[in-house]
Design a protein around this motif. Structure first.
Motif, PDB file in Angstrom:
ATOM      1  N   ILE A 118      45.440 -29.989   5.729  1.00  0.00           N
ATOM      2  CA  ILE A 118      45.550 -30.535   4.365  1.00  0.00           C
ATOM      3  C   ILE A 118      44.403 -31.504   4.078  1.00  0.00           C
ATOM      4  O   ILE A 118      43.802 -31.472   2.994  1.00  0.00           O
ATOM      5  CB  ILE A 118      46.925 -31.197   4.168  1.00  0.00           C
ATOM      6  N   ARG A 119      44.088 -32.354   5.063  1.00  0.00           N
ATOM      7  CA  ARG A 119      42.954 -33.270   4.873  1.00  0.00           C
ATOM      8  C   ARG A 119      41.631 -32.507   4.787  1.00  0.00           C
ATOM      9  O   ARG A 119      40.665 -32.998   4.215  1.00  0.00           O
ATOM     10  CB  ARG A 119      42.905 -34.296   6.003  1.00  0.00           C
ATOM     11  N   GLY A 120      41.593 -31.310   5.354  1.00  0.00           N
ATOM     12  CA  GLY A 120      40.375 -30.501   5.326  1.00  0.00           C
ATOM     13  C   GLY A 120      39.986 -30.026   3.944  1.00  0.00           C
ATOM     14  O   GLY A 120      38.842 -29.625   3.727  1.00  0.00           O
ATOM     15  N   PHE A 121      40.915 -30.074   2.992  1.00  0.00           N
ATOM     16  CA  PHE A 121      40.574 -29.670   1.622  1.00  0.00           C
ATOM     17  C   PHE A 121      39.622 -30.664   0.962  1.00  0.00           C
ATOM     18  O   PHE A 121      38.970 -30.335  -0.023  1.00  0.00           O
ATOM     19  CB  PHE A 121      41.834 -29.484   0.772  1.00  0.00           C
ATOM     20  N   SER A 122      39.533 -31.865   1.495  1.00  0.00           N
ATOM     21  CA  SER A 122      38.620 -32.854   0.916  1.00  0.00           C
ATOM     22  C   SER A 122      37.275 -32.890   1.638  1.00  0.00           C
ATOM     23  O   SER A 122      36.400 -33.652   1.265  1.00  0.00           O
ATOM     24  CB  SER A 122      39.259 -34.245   0.953  1.00  0.00           C
ATOM     25  N   ARG A 123      37.123 -32.079   2.689  1.00  0.00           N
ATOM     26  CA  ARG A 123      35.863 -31.990   3.423  1.00  0.00           C
ATOM     27  C   ARG A 123      35.303 -30.583   3.252  1.00  0.00           C
ATOM     28  O   ARG A 123      36.044 -29.627   3.141  1.00  0.00           O
ATOM     29  CB  ARG A 123      36.099 -32.291   4.900  1.00  0.00           C
ATOM     30  N   PHE A 124      33.991 -30.471   3.271  1.00  0.00           N
ATOM     31  CA  PHE A 124      33.350 -29.183   3.012  1.00  0.00           C
ATOM     32  C   PHE A 124      32.390 -28.817   4.136  1.00  0.00           C
ATOM     33  O   PHE A 124      31.807 -29.697   4.769  1.00  0.00           O
ATOM     34  CB  PHE A 124      32.619 -29.208   1.668  1.00  0.00           C
ATOM     35  N   THR A 125      32.238 -27.499   4.359  1.00  0.00           N
ATOM     36  CA  THR A 125      31.327 -27.035   5.390  1.00  0.00           C
ATOM     37  C   THR A 125      29.889 -27.327   4.975  1.00  0.00           C
ATOM     38  O   THR A 125      29.586 -27.415   3.785  1.00  0.00           O
ATOM     39  CB  THR A 125      31.501 -25.533   5.660  1.00  0.00           C
ATOM     40  N   MET A 126      29.019 -27.454   5.979  1.00  0.00           N
ATOM     41  CA  MET A 126      27.636 -27.844   5.705  1.00  0.00           C
ATOM     42  C   MET A 126      26.845 -26.804   4.920  1.00  0.00           C
ATOM     43  O   MET A 126      26.157 -27.119   3.977  1.00  0.00           O
ATOM     44  CB  MET A 126      26.920 -28.117   7.024  1.00  0.00           C
ATOM     45  N   ILE A 127      26.971 -25.567   5.321  1.00  0.00           N
ATOM     46  CA  ILE A 127      26.086 -24.552   4.746  1.00  0.00           C
ATOM     47  C   ILE A 127      26.629 -23.989   3.434  1.00  0.00           C
ATOM     48  O   ILE A 127      25.930 -23.920   2.438  1.00  0.00           O
ATOM     49  CB  ILE A 127      25.833 -23.420   5.766  1.00  0.00           C
ATOM     50  N   ASN A 128      27.897 -23.591   3.432  1.00  0.00           N
ATOM     51  CA  ASN A 128      28.441 -22.905   2.255  1.00  0.00           C
ATOM     52  C   ASN A 128      29.293 -23.777   1.351  1.00  0.00           C
ATOM     53  O   ASN A 128      29.735 -23.330   0.312  1.00  0.00           O
ATOM     54  CB  ASN A 128      29.260 -21.693   2.696  1.00  0.00           C
ATOM     55  N   ALA A 129      29.542 -24.983   1.764  1.00  0.00           N
ATOM     56  CA  ALA A 129      30.331 -25.933   0.973  1.00  0.00           C
ATOM     57  C   ALA A 129      31.714 -25.399   0.607  1.00  0.00           C
ATOM     58  O   ALA A 129      32.203 -25.621  -0.494  1.00  0.00           O
ATOM     59  CB  ALA A 129      29.561 -26.365  -0.269  1.00  0.00           C
ATOM     60  N   ILE A 130      32.348 -24.680   1.547  1.00  0.00           N
ATOM     61  CA  ILE A 130      33.744 -24.276   1.334  1.00  0.00           C
ATOM     62  C   ILE A 130      34.629 -25.320   2.004  1.00  0.00           C
ATOM     63  O   ILE A 130      34.207 -25.993   2.947  1.00  0.00           O
ATOM     64  CB  ILE A 130      34.034 -22.865   1.904  1.00  0.00           C
ATOM     65  N   PRO A 131      35.843 -25.508   1.515  1.00  0.00           N
ATOM     66  CA  PRO A 131      36.720 -26.510   2.137  1.00  0.00           C
ATOM     67  C   PRO A 131      36.955 -26.195   3.613  1.00  0.00           C
ATOM     68  O   PRO A 131      37.196 -25.056   3.995  1.00  0.00           O
ATOM     69  CB  PRO A 131      38.014 -26.388   1.338  1.00  0.00           C
ATOM     70  N   LYS A 132      36.872 -27.231   4.446  1.00  0.00           N
ATOM     71  CA  LYS A 132      37.089 -27.049   5.883  1.00  0.00           C
ATOM     72  C   LYS A 132      38.536 -26.727   6.209  1.00  0.00           C
ATOM     73  O   LYS A 132      38.850 -26.396   7.345  1.00  0.00           O
ATOM     74  CB  LYS A 132      36.641 -28.291   6.641  1.00  0.00           C
ATOM     75  N   ALA A 133      39.404 -26.791   5.229  1.00  0.00           N
ATOM     76  CA  ALA A 133      40.815 -26.473   5.463  1.00  0.00           C
ATOM     77  C   ALA A 133      40.980 -25.034   5.930  1.00  0.00           C
ATOM     78  O   ALA A 133      41.863 -24.742   6.735  1.00  0.00           O
ATOM     79  CB  ALA A 133      41.631 -26.711   4.196  1.00  0.00           C
ATOM     80  N   TYR A 134      40.140 -24.141   5.449  1.00  0.00           N
ATOM     81  CA  TYR A 134      40.267 -22.733   5.841  1.00  0.00           C
ATOM     82  C   TYR A 134      39.962 -22.524   7.322  1.00  0.00           C
ATOM     83  O   TYR A 134      40.747 -21.888   8.020  1.00  0.00           O
ATOM     84  CB  TYR A 134      39.410 -21.845   4.937  1.00  0.00           C
ATOM     85  N   PRO A 135      38.857 -23.055   7.833  1.00  0.00           N
ATOM     86  CA  PRO A 135      38.674 -22.948   9.279  1.00  0.00           C
ATOM     87  C   PRO A 135      39.721 -23.743  10.063  1.00  0.00           C
ATOM     88  O   PRO A 135      40.191 -23.297  11.105  1.00  0.00           O
ATOM     89  CB  PRO A 135      37.276 -23.528   9.520  1.00  0.00           C
ATOM     90  N   PHE A 136      40.100 -24.914   9.562  1.00  0.00           N
ATOM     91  CA  PHE A 136      41.069 -25.756  10.254  1.00  0.00           C
ATOM     92  C   PHE A 136      42.458 -25.118  10.315  1.00  0.00           C
ATOM     93  O   PHE A 136      43.261 -25.453  11.177  1.00  0.00           O
ATOM     94  CB  PHE A 136      41.193 -27.121   9.581  1.00  0.00           C
ATOM     95  N   ALA A 137      42.754 -24.223   9.386  1.00  0.00           N
ATOM     96  CA  ALA A 137      44.089 -23.601   9.345  1.00  0.00           C
ATOM     97  C   ALA A 137      44.373 -22.790  10.601  1.00  0.00           C
ATOM     98  O   ALA A 137      45.532 -22.487  10.894  1.00  0.00           O
ATOM     99  CB  ALA A 137      44.207 -22.714   8.106  1.00  0.00           C
ATOM    100  N   GLY A 138      43.351 -22.459  11.363  1.00  0.00           N
ATOM    101  CA  GLY A 138      43.558 -21.751  12.617  1.00  0.00           C
ATOM    102  C   GLY A 138      44.357 -22.561  13.627  1.00  0.00           C
ATOM    103  O   GLY A 138      45.088 -21.991  14.445  1.00  0.00           O
ATOM    104  N   VAL A 139      44.243 -23.874  13.581  1.00  0.00           N
ATOM    105  CA  VAL A 139      44.958 -24.725  14.545  1.00  0.00           C
ATOM    106  C   VAL A 139      46.470 -24.649  14.340  1.00  0.00           C
ATOM    107  O   VAL A 139      47.203 -24.312  15.273  1.00  0.00           O
ATOM    108  CB  VAL A 139      44.445 -26.182  14.485  1.00  0.00           C
ATOM    109  N   PRO A 140      47.006 -24.926  13.142  1.00  0.00           N
ATOM    110  CA  PRO A 140      48.464 -24.823  13.006  1.00  0.00           C
ATOM    111  C   PRO A 140      48.981 -23.393  13.132  1.00  0.00           C
ATOM    112  O   PRO A 140      50.078 -23.170  13.657  1.00  0.00           O
ATOM    113  CB  PRO A 140      48.763 -25.411  11.625  1.00  0.00           C
ATOM    114  N   LEU A 141      48.203 -22.420  12.684  1.00  0.00           N
ATOM    115  CA  LEU A 141      48.636 -21.029  12.821  1.00  0.00           C
ATOM    116  C   LEU A 141      48.751 -20.638  14.293  1.00  0.00           C
ATOM    117  O   LEU A 141      49.757 -20.073  14.724  1.00  0.00           O
ATOM    118  CB  LEU A 141      47.670 -20.086  12.100  1.00  0.00           C
ATOM    119  N   ALA A 142      47.732 -20.964  15.071  1.00  0.00           N
ATOM    120  CA  ALA A 142      47.757 -20.647  16.504  1.00  0.00           C
ATOM    121  C   ALA A 142      48.858 -21.422  17.217  1.00  0.00           C
ATOM    122  O   ALA A 142      49.539 -20.884  18.101  1.00  0.00           O
ATOM    123  CB  ALA A 142      46.403 -20.949  17.130  1.00  0.00           C
TER     124      ALA A 142
END
Length: 176
Positions: A118-142
């Motif tokens: 949820i906090r990842g929605f306020s942070r963005f990836t360096m290259i593509n500027a997409i919310p880091k929540a999408y990559p971070f979602a792997g942690v709770p899913l796994a």
């Protein structure tokens, strides 16, 4: 009681099948992404910058999801030296205790991972500027998948006709 163990094992293998397919798809995407990255860097000079970042996140998702597959087949680390020398009843309770402790760990990881995502929605990836929540979602899913597998494996350990011979005993379909 053995029927409960068999049902838990069947569900564990079904859930694992979905996870294995997801890991194969992620691996295929990772290979294609890396090939594309090599092509655009050394063969076809195109300004595609997303390949490196995507490869990193695909690899992380795949590795995290594969943890639940290791749990389903009991291919995780175990201390065999002592476990194999214990009486069957004690081995059963010890295996269930290990399952419960690991379940607690992954349940907490799931809860904290949700907040992290949820906090990842306020942070963005360096290259593509997409919310880091999408990559971070792997942690709770796994963590959820690992906890689910631990629950199913724990039910199997508890209700199985035989106590586990070792901590890393593989759960095969023909068992029992």
């Amino acid at each position: 009681m053995s029927e409960i163990a068999n049902t838990a094992r069947r569900w564990s293998l079904r859930v694992n099948r979905v996870v294995e397919i997801a890991c194969v798809v992620l691996l295929a995407l990772l290979v294609l992404d890396v090939w594309l990255g090599v092509l655009v860097r050394y063969v076809i000079p195109l300004p595609l910058t997303f390949t490196e970042e995507l490869a990193r996140y695909l690899m992380i998702w795949m590795a995290l999801l594969a943890v639940s597959s290791g749990i389903a087949y009991r291919e995780h680390i175990g201390v065999e030296f002592i476990f194999g020398r214990l009486p069957a009843k004690m081995r059963r309770w010890l295996a269930v205790s290990f399952d419960a402790m690991a379940f607690l760990f992954f349940a907490l990881l799931f809860l904290y991972g949700l907040g992290f995502t949820i906090r990842g929605f306020s942070r963005f990836t360096m290259i593509n500027a997409i919310p880091k929540a999408y990559p971070f979602a792997g942690v709770p899913l796994a963590a959820f998948m690992a906890a689910l597998q631990l629950l199913l494996v724990g039910i199997h350990d508890f209700f199985s006709a035989r106590a586990p011979e070792r901590t890393g005993a593989t759960l095969v379909q023909g068992e029992e």
